[in-house]
Motif scaffolding. Structure first.
Motif, PDB file in Angstrom:
ATOM      1  N   ARG A  50       0.820  -1.203   0.000  1.00 62.56           N
ATOM      2  CA  ARG A  50       0.000   0.000   0.000  1.00 62.56           C
ATOM      3  C   ARG A  50       0.860   1.261   0.000  1.00 62.56           C
ATOM      4  N   GLY A  51       1.244   1.705  -1.186  1.00 62.42           N
ATOM      5  CA  GLY A  51       1.972   2.958  -1.304  1.00 62.42           C
ATOM      6  C   GLY A  51       1.036   4.124  -1.571  1.00 62.42           C
ATOM      7  N   ASP A  52      -0.283   3.861  -1.508  1.00 65.97           N
ATOM      8  CA  ASP A  52      -1.273   4.894  -1.851  1.00 65.97           C
ATOM      9  C   ASP A  52      -1.805   5.620  -0.626  1.00 65.97           C
ATOM     10  N   LEU A  53      -1.333   5.257   0.558  1.00 70.49           N
ATOM     11  CA  LEU A  53      -1.862   5.869   1.779  1.00 70.49           C
ATOM     12  C   LEU A  53      -1.123   7.169   2.041  1.00 70.49           C
ATOM     13  N   ARG A  54      -1.856   8.191   2.470  1.00 66.12           N
ATOM     14  CA  ARG A  54      -1.282   9.531   2.576  1.00 66.12           C
ATOM     15  C   ARG A  54      -1.263  10.033   4.004  1.00 66.12           C
ATOM     16  N   ARG A  55      -0.329  10.945   4.237  1.00 68.81           N
ATOM     17  CA  ARG A  55      -0.380  11.728   5.466  1.00 68.81           C
ATOM     18  C   ARG A  55      -1.481  12.755   5.251  1.00 68.81           C
ATOM     19  N   THR A  56      -1.957  13.350   6.325  1.00 70.95           N
ATOM     20  CA  THR A  56      -2.923  14.426   6.127  1.00 70.95           C
ATOM     21  C   THR A  56      -2.182  15.597   5.507  1.00 70.95           C
ATOM     22  N   GLY A  57      -2.891  16.398   4.778  1.00 68.67           N
ATOM     23  CA  GLY A  57      -2.242  17.518   4.114  1.00 68.67           C
ATOM     24  C   GLY A  57      -2.023  17.199   2.651  1.00 68.67           C
ATOM     25  N   PRO A  58      -1.862  18.219   1.848  1.00 65.51           N
ATOM     26  CA  PRO A  58      -1.759  18.021   0.402  1.00 65.51           C
ATOM     27  C   PRO A  58      -0.435  17.386  -0.004  1.00 65.51           C
ATOM     28  N   GLY A  59      -0.543  16.385  -0.864  1.00 68.07           N
ATOM     29  CA  GLY A  59       0.631  15.827  -1.517  1.00 68.07           C
ATOM     30  C   GLY A  59       1.643  15.139  -0.627  1.00 68.07           C
ATOM     31  N   HIS A  60       1.235  14.748   0.571  1.00 69.76           N
ATOM     32  CA  HIS A  60       2.184  14.061   1.455  1.00 69.76           C
ATOM     33  C   HIS A  60       2.041  12.565   1.299  1.00 69.76           C
ATOM     34  N   ALA A  61       2.602  12.041   0.242  1.00 66.65           N
ATOM     35  CA  ALA A  61       2.545  10.596   0.037  1.00 66.65           C
ATOM     36  C   ALA A  61       3.543   9.939   0.985  1.00 66.65           C
ATOM     37  N   VAL A  62       3.209   8.748   1.416  1.00 66.24           N
ATOM     38  CA  VAL A  62       4.094   8.001   2.296  1.00 66.24           C
ATOM     39  C   VAL A  62       4.874   7.006   1.445  1.00 66.24           C
ATOM     40  N   VAL A  63       6.173   6.981   1.648  1.00 68.64           N
ATOM     41  CA  VAL A  63       7.029   6.130   0.836  1.00 68.64           C
ATOM     42  C   VAL A  63       7.289   4.800   1.545  1.00 68.64           C
ATOM     43  N   ILE A  64       7.192   3.728   0.791  1.00 65.21           N
ATOM     44  CA  ILE A  64       7.624   2.416   1.256  1.00 65.21           C
ATOM     45  C   ILE A  64       8.864   2.081   0.441  1.00 65.21           C
ATOM     46  N   SER A  65       9.990   1.857   1.117  1.00 64.23           N
ATOM     47  CA  SER A  65      11.195   1.518   0.361  1.00 64.23           C
ATOM     48  C   SER A  65      11.696   0.144   0.777  1.00 64.23           C
ATOM     49  N   LEU A  66      12.026  -0.649  -0.230  1.00 61.20           N
ATOM     50  CA  LEU A  66      12.581  -1.977  -0.019  1.00 61.20           C
ATOM     51  C   LEU A  66      13.979  -1.989  -0.612  1.00 61.20           C
ATOM     52  N   GLY A  67      14.888  -2.651   0.075  1.00 60.95           N
ATOM     53  CA  GLY A  67      16.260  -2.746  -0.402  1.00 60.95           C
ATOM     54  C   GLY A  67      16.401  -3.787  -1.506  1.00 60.95           C
ATOM     55  N   ARG A  68      17.611  -4.302  -1.658  1.00 59.55           N
ATOM     56  CA  ARG A  68      17.901  -5.293  -2.697  1.00 59.55           C
ATOM     57  C   ARG A  68      17.682  -6.700  -2.155  1.00 59.55           C
ATOM     58  N   TYR A  69      17.367  -7.620  -3.055  1.00 53.14           N
ATOM     59  CA  TYR A  69      17.175  -9.036  -2.722  1.00 53.14           C
ATOM     60  C   TYR A  69      16.124  -9.248  -1.626  1.00 53.14           C
ATOM     61  N   CYS A  70      15.013  -8.536  -1.730  1.00 58.21           N
ATOM     62  CA  CYS A  70      13.910  -8.779  -0.800  1.00 58.21           C
ATOM     63  C   CYS A  70      12.970  -9.801  -1.431  1.00 58.21           C
ATOM     64  N   LEU A  71      12.435 -10.689  -0.614  1.00 54.03           N
ATOM     65  CA  LEU A  71      11.483 -11.702  -1.076  1.00 54.03           C
ATOM     66  C   LEU A  71      10.181 -11.475  -0.322  1.00 54.03           C
ATOM     67  N   ILE A  72       9.160 -11.056  -1.048  1.00 51.05           N
ATOM     68  CA  ILE A  72       7.859 -10.786  -0.441  1.00 51.05           C
ATOM     69  C   ILE A  72       6.943 -11.952  -0.805  1.00 51.05           C
ATOM     70  N   GLY A  73       6.537 -12.724   0.185  1.00 50.87           N
ATOM     71  CA  GLY A  73       5.798 -13.965  -0.038  1.00 50.87           C
ATOM     72  C   GLY A  73       4.370 -13.763  -0.516  1.00 50.87           C
ATOM     73  N   GLU A  74       3.757 -14.877  -0.932  1.00 49.12           N
ATOM     74  CA  GLU A  74       2.384 -14.860  -1.436  1.00 49.12           C
ATOM     75  C   GLU A  74       1.426 -14.351  -0.364  1.00 49.12           C
ATOM     76  N   GLY A  75       0.546 -13.439  -0.775  1.00 48.76           N
ATOM     77  CA  GLY A  75      -0.503 -12.978   0.128  1.00 48.76           C
ATOM     78  C   GLY A  75      -0.042 -12.070   1.250  1.00 48.76           C
ATOM     79  N   CYS A  76       1.194 -11.582   1.209  1.00 48.58           N
ATOM     80  CA  CYS A  76       1.660 -10.637   2.242  1.00 48.58           C
ATOM     81  C   CYS A  76       0.923  -9.313   2.086  1.00 48.58           C
ATOM     82  N   VAL A  77       0.707  -8.646   3.191  1.00 48.61           N
ATOM     83  CA  VAL A  77       0.153  -7.291   3.152  1.00 48.61           C
ATOM     84  C   VAL A  77       1.171  -6.376   3.816  1.00 48.61           C
ATOM     85  N   MET A  78       1.597  -5.367   3.078  1.00 50.25           N
ATOM     86  CA  MET A  78       2.540  -4.382   3.619  1.00 50.25           C
ATOM     87  C   MET A  78       1.879  -3.021   3.523  1.00 50.25           C
ATOM     88  N   ARG A  79       1.698  -2.403   4.694  1.00 46.91           N
ATOM     89  CA  ARG A  79       1.123  -1.056   4.685  1.00 46.91           C
ATOM     90  C   ARG A  79       1.858  -0.221   5.724  1.00 46.91           C
TER      91      ARG A  79
END
Length: 192
Positions: A50-79
């Motif tokens: 979920r990279g679409d969730l915002r802080r209050t206020g205009p244009g404050h998108a919240v960033v999710i950053s993943l490094g290298r060689y990450c393995l995100i399994g089936e059905g994981c939820v990251m918010r």
């Protein structure tokens, strides 16, 4: 099946980026402009980021950053984690290091996950949790919000508790595992 045998996927099922990320077409990547993938990361089908969730206020998108060689399994939820502060509801950034493996079915709302971290299957990582480098969360563990998981430790249970220390070689072992998995994760050879 040996440790070195390929894990095949249908090429049509994944999008491969120029930095080697492999993202399932059946994963939900909401707000991709706010999600940074470091490269050689695999996001399995059914995963929701979920990279679409915002802080209050205009244009404050919240960033999710993943490094290298990450393995995100089936059905994981990251918010990203959230809290209400002075009456305002806010989401906060989520930073995930290199060589992080998150098992299938886990829900992650951590603030920070260090490098060389293994999170098992069906775990719940509470809001604003900080997981230090080279830690391991056992399958089916629930980590309460605001927990700090020390480096080189294993946590297990519900709620998750310290079980034992990990060996100093954990970094090398996790790095070898994630790189080996990435190398084995190959598109299906075309049928003859």
């Amino acid at each position: 099946m040996t440790m070195d045998s390929p894990i095949y996927y249908a090429k049509s099922e994944f999008i491969e980026t120029d930095t080697g990320n492999k993202v399932s077409r059946r994963a939900v990547i909401a707000g991709p402009q706010n999600i940074i993938l470091g490269g050689k990361t695999i996001i399995s089908h059914g995963a929701i980021i979920r990279g679409d969730l915002r802080r209050t206020g205009p244009g404050h998108a919240v960033v999710i950053s993943l490094g290298r060689y990450c393995l995100i399994g089936e059905g994981c939820v990251m918010r990203p984690p959230y809290k209400t502060y002075r009456g305002a509801f806010n989401y906060y950034p989520m930073k995930i290091g290199d060589h992080v493996h998150i098992g299938a079915g886990s829900v992650v709302e951590a603030a920070t996950i260090g490098n060389h971290v293994e999170i098992g299957k069906n775990c719940v990582i509470g809001k604003f949790t900080i997981i230090k480098d080279c830690a391991k969360i056992a399958d089916d563990t629930i980590i309460p919000s605001n927990t700090v998981i020390p480096a080189l430790s294993i946590f297990s249970g519900s709620p998750g508790r310290f079980v034992e220390d990990l060996p100093e070689s954990t970094q090398e072992m996790v790095e070898a595992h994630t790189k080996q998995y990435y190398t084995r994760f190959q598109s299906q050879p075309t049928d003859r």
